[in-house]
Structure formats: structure tokens, C-alpha cells
Design a protein around this motif. Structure first.
Motif, PDB file in Angstrom:
ATOM      1  N   GLY A 144       0.813  -1.222   0.000  1.00 29.03           N
ATOM      2  CA  GLY A 144       0.000   0.000   0.000  1.00 29.03           C
ATOM      3  C   GLY A 144       0.839   1.260   0.000  1.00 29.03           C
ATOM      4  O   GLY A 144       0.560   2.207  -0.745  1.00 29.03           O
ATOM      5  N   VAL A 145       1.870   1.284   0.822  1.00 29.73           N
ATOM      6  CA  VAL A 145       2.765   2.449   0.863  1.00 29.73           C
ATOM      7  C   VAL A 145       3.507   2.571  -0.471  1.00 29.73           C
ATOM      8  O   VAL A 145       3.653   3.663  -1.016  1.00 29.73           O
ATOM      9  N   ARG A 147       2.554   1.568  -3.447  1.00 29.97           N
ATOM     10  CA  ARG A 147       1.642   2.080  -4.473  1.00 29.97           C
ATOM     11  C   ARG A 147       1.417   3.573  -4.306  1.00 29.97           C
ATOM     12  O   ARG A 147       1.367   4.309  -5.289  1.00 29.97           O
ATOM     13  N   GLU A 148       1.265   4.027  -3.077  1.00 35.62           N
ATOM     14  CA  GLU A 148       0.987   5.443  -2.843  1.00 35.62           C
ATOM     15  C   GLU A 148       2.196   6.307  -3.181  1.00 35.62           C
ATOM     16  O   GLU A 148       2.049   7.418  -3.683  1.00 35.62           O
ATOM     17  N   VAL A 149       3.392   5.796  -2.945  1.00 36.36           N
ATOM     18  CA  VAL A 149       4.602   6.568  -3.225  1.00 36.36           C
ATOM     19  C   VAL A 149       4.938   6.556  -4.718  1.00 36.36           C
ATOM     20  O   VAL A 149       5.218   7.592  -5.316  1.00 36.36           O
ATOM     21  N   PHE A 150       4.898   5.372  -5.336  1.00 39.21           N
ATOM     22  CA  PHE A 150       5.370   5.235  -6.715  1.00 39.21           C
ATOM     23  C   PHE A 150       4.252   5.252  -7.775  1.00 39.21           C
ATOM     24  O   PHE A 150       4.539   5.424  -8.957  1.00 39.21           O
ATOM     25  N   HIS A 151       3.012   5.021  -7.355  1.00 38.41           N
ATOM     26  CA  HIS A 151       1.888   5.037  -8.297  1.00 38.41           C
ATOM     27  C   HIS A 151       0.690   5.767  -7.694  1.00 38.41           C
ATOM     28  O   HIS A 151      -0.387   5.186  -7.567  1.00 38.41           O
ATOM     29  N   PRO A 152       0.848   7.005  -7.284  1.00 37.43           N
ATOM     30  CA  PRO A 152      -0.271   7.692  -6.624  1.00 37.43           C
ATOM     31  C   PRO A 152      -1.481   7.804  -7.550  1.00 37.43           C
ATOM     32  O   PRO A 152      -1.381   8.271  -8.671  1.00 37.43           O
ATOM     33  N   GLY A 153      -2.591   7.289  -7.058  1.00 38.49           N
ATOM     34  CA  GLY A 153      -3.832   7.348  -7.818  1.00 38.49           C
ATOM     35  C   GLY A 153      -3.920   6.315  -8.929  1.00 38.49           C
ATOM     36  O   GLY A 153      -4.946   6.203  -9.576  1.00 38.49           O
ATOM     37  N   GLY A 154      -2.859   5.515  -9.103  1.00 38.08           N
ATOM     38  CA  GLY A 154      -2.847   4.576 -10.211  1.00 38.08           C
ATOM     39  C   GLY A 154      -3.243   3.167  -9.849  1.00 38.08           C
ATOM     40  O   GLY A 154      -3.397   2.322 -10.699  1.00 38.08           O
ATOM     41  N   GLY A 155      -3.387   2.879  -8.565  1.00 35.21           N
ATOM     42  CA  GLY A 155      -3.781   1.550  -8.142  1.00 35.21           C
ATOM     43  C   GLY A 155      -2.632   0.575  -8.184  1.00 35.21           C
ATOM     44  O   GLY A 155      -1.466   0.941  -8.199  1.00 35.21           O
ATOM     45  N   ALA A 156      -2.961  -0.688  -8.212  1.00 31.85           N
ATOM     46  CA  ALA A 156      -1.961  -1.756  -8.176  1.00 31.85           C
ATOM     47  C   ALA A 156      -1.209  -1.825  -9.494  1.00 31.85           C
ATOM     48  O   ALA A 156      -1.789  -1.649 -10.560  1.00 31.85           O
ATOM     49  N   PRO A 157       0.103  -2.098  -9.429  1.00 30.54           N
ATOM     50  CA  PRO A 157       0.856  -2.234 -10.669  1.00 30.54           C
ATOM     51  C   PRO A 157       0.455  -3.497 -11.413  1.00 30.54           C
ATOM     52  O   PRO A 157       0.092  -4.488 -10.808  1.00 30.54           O
ATOM     53  N   GLN A 158       0.471  -3.445 -12.709  1.00 27.06           N
ATOM     54  CA  GLN A 158       0.118  -4.596 -13.532  1.00 27.06           C
ATOM     55  C   GLN A 158       1.386  -5.269 -13.938  1.00 27.06           C
ATOM     56  O   GLN A 158       1.595  -6.122 -14.577  1.00 27.06           O
TER      57      GLN A 158
END
Length: 158
Positions: A144-145, A147-158
């Protein structure tokens, strides 16, 4: 020399691959044990006595580890407002982190209380049951952290 974004991408790719293999392995194990139990019970008229306990234990691990990579529900009407998007994501991330911390802490306390109890047929400590929330909670929090740091607003990486 790889750039910082290349290193971050490699870490993310490796961690996602490990997570997917672990979750797929758990799901495959649960499926195989369930099929074997059904065949044994109805085809051979004999039950696998440890199958239900092991399936329950693996299912708990599957749920907690699977949740670490999931995109979670949100109300887009409010969450997508231009001025509120980022603050609401931060509040949601902090709230989720707090809830996960409480779950992991409670599981840690319960694992200490029940560590000497054992599963009847598996002869495993019930510590494994609560360790799923402790370990899975840590994975969930880190994911969760991340995703929030590296993909803010983008959700889970694919």
C-alpha cells in the motif's frame, strides 16, 4: 549503470512476480486438496482427515496475501474531485495502514496466546493461523505504501 527508475521497476517486477506465484500456489494447493478430498470421500468412500484443516489454513493465507495486491473500492464521485483527490488518497492510505497495523498487532498477540495449541490432524501450531495476518499485514502495508509513493492514484501495478 541502471537509473533509479529502472531499479524501482525491477524491484516492483520481482516483488509482483513473487506475490503472484505465492498467491497462485496457494490457490492451486487449495484446489488440489479440495478435489482430492471430494474424490476420496465420494469415489473411494474414505476421507482425508487433514484436508479441511489445511484448506482453512491455506485459505486464510490466500485471503490476506491476495488482498495486498488488490485495488480496493472507492467512491469515484468524491475521490476524483480535482482538489480533494490527493488529500483523500493520503487519508485513505493512512487509514488503511492504521487498520492493517491493528490487525497485525492483534494477530501477533493472539499468536502468542495460542502458540502452544495445535491443529488436531496437522499437528502444527496454531501460530501459523495468526502468522498469516502478521506476515500478510506487513506485505499489505508495504504494498500500500509502495503504491501510494510510486503510483499515486494509479492503483496496483500490472
Amino acid at each position: 549503470m541502471p537509473s533509479k527508475s529502472d531499479v524501482i521497476q525491477r524491484i516492483e517486477t520481482a516483488a509482483t512476480w513473487i506475490w503472484r506465484v505465492a498467491v497462485a500456489g496457494l490457490l492451486l494447493s487449495i484446489t488440489a486438496i479440495t478435489i482430492a478430498q471430494v474424490v476420496a470421500r465420494y469415489g473411494l468412500n474414505n476421507s482425508i482427515v487433514w484436508a479441511e484443516e489445511l484448506n482453512r489454513l491455506l485459505f486464510i493465507w490466500l485471503i490476506v496475501l491476495g488482498a495486498a495486491g488488490a485495488d480496493h473500492m472507492r467512491i469515484g464521485l468524491i475521490a476524483d474531485l480535482p482538489g480533494l483527490s490527493r488529500p483523500l488518497r493520503v487519508v485513505a492510505a493512512l487509514g488503511a495502514l492504521g487498520a492493517i497495523t491493528l490487525l497485525a498487532w492483534g494477530a501477533w498477540k493472539l499468536s502468542a496466546m495460542f502458540s502452544f495449541d495445535r491443529y488436531v490432524t496437522l499437528d502444527l501450531s496454531k501460530w501459523w493461523y495468526f502468522a498469516a495476518l502478521t506476515v500478510g499485514g506487513a506485505v499489505w502495508a508495504v504494498a500500500g505504501v509502495w503504491r501510494e509513493v510510486f503510483h499515486p492514484g494509479g492503483g496496483a501495478p500490472q
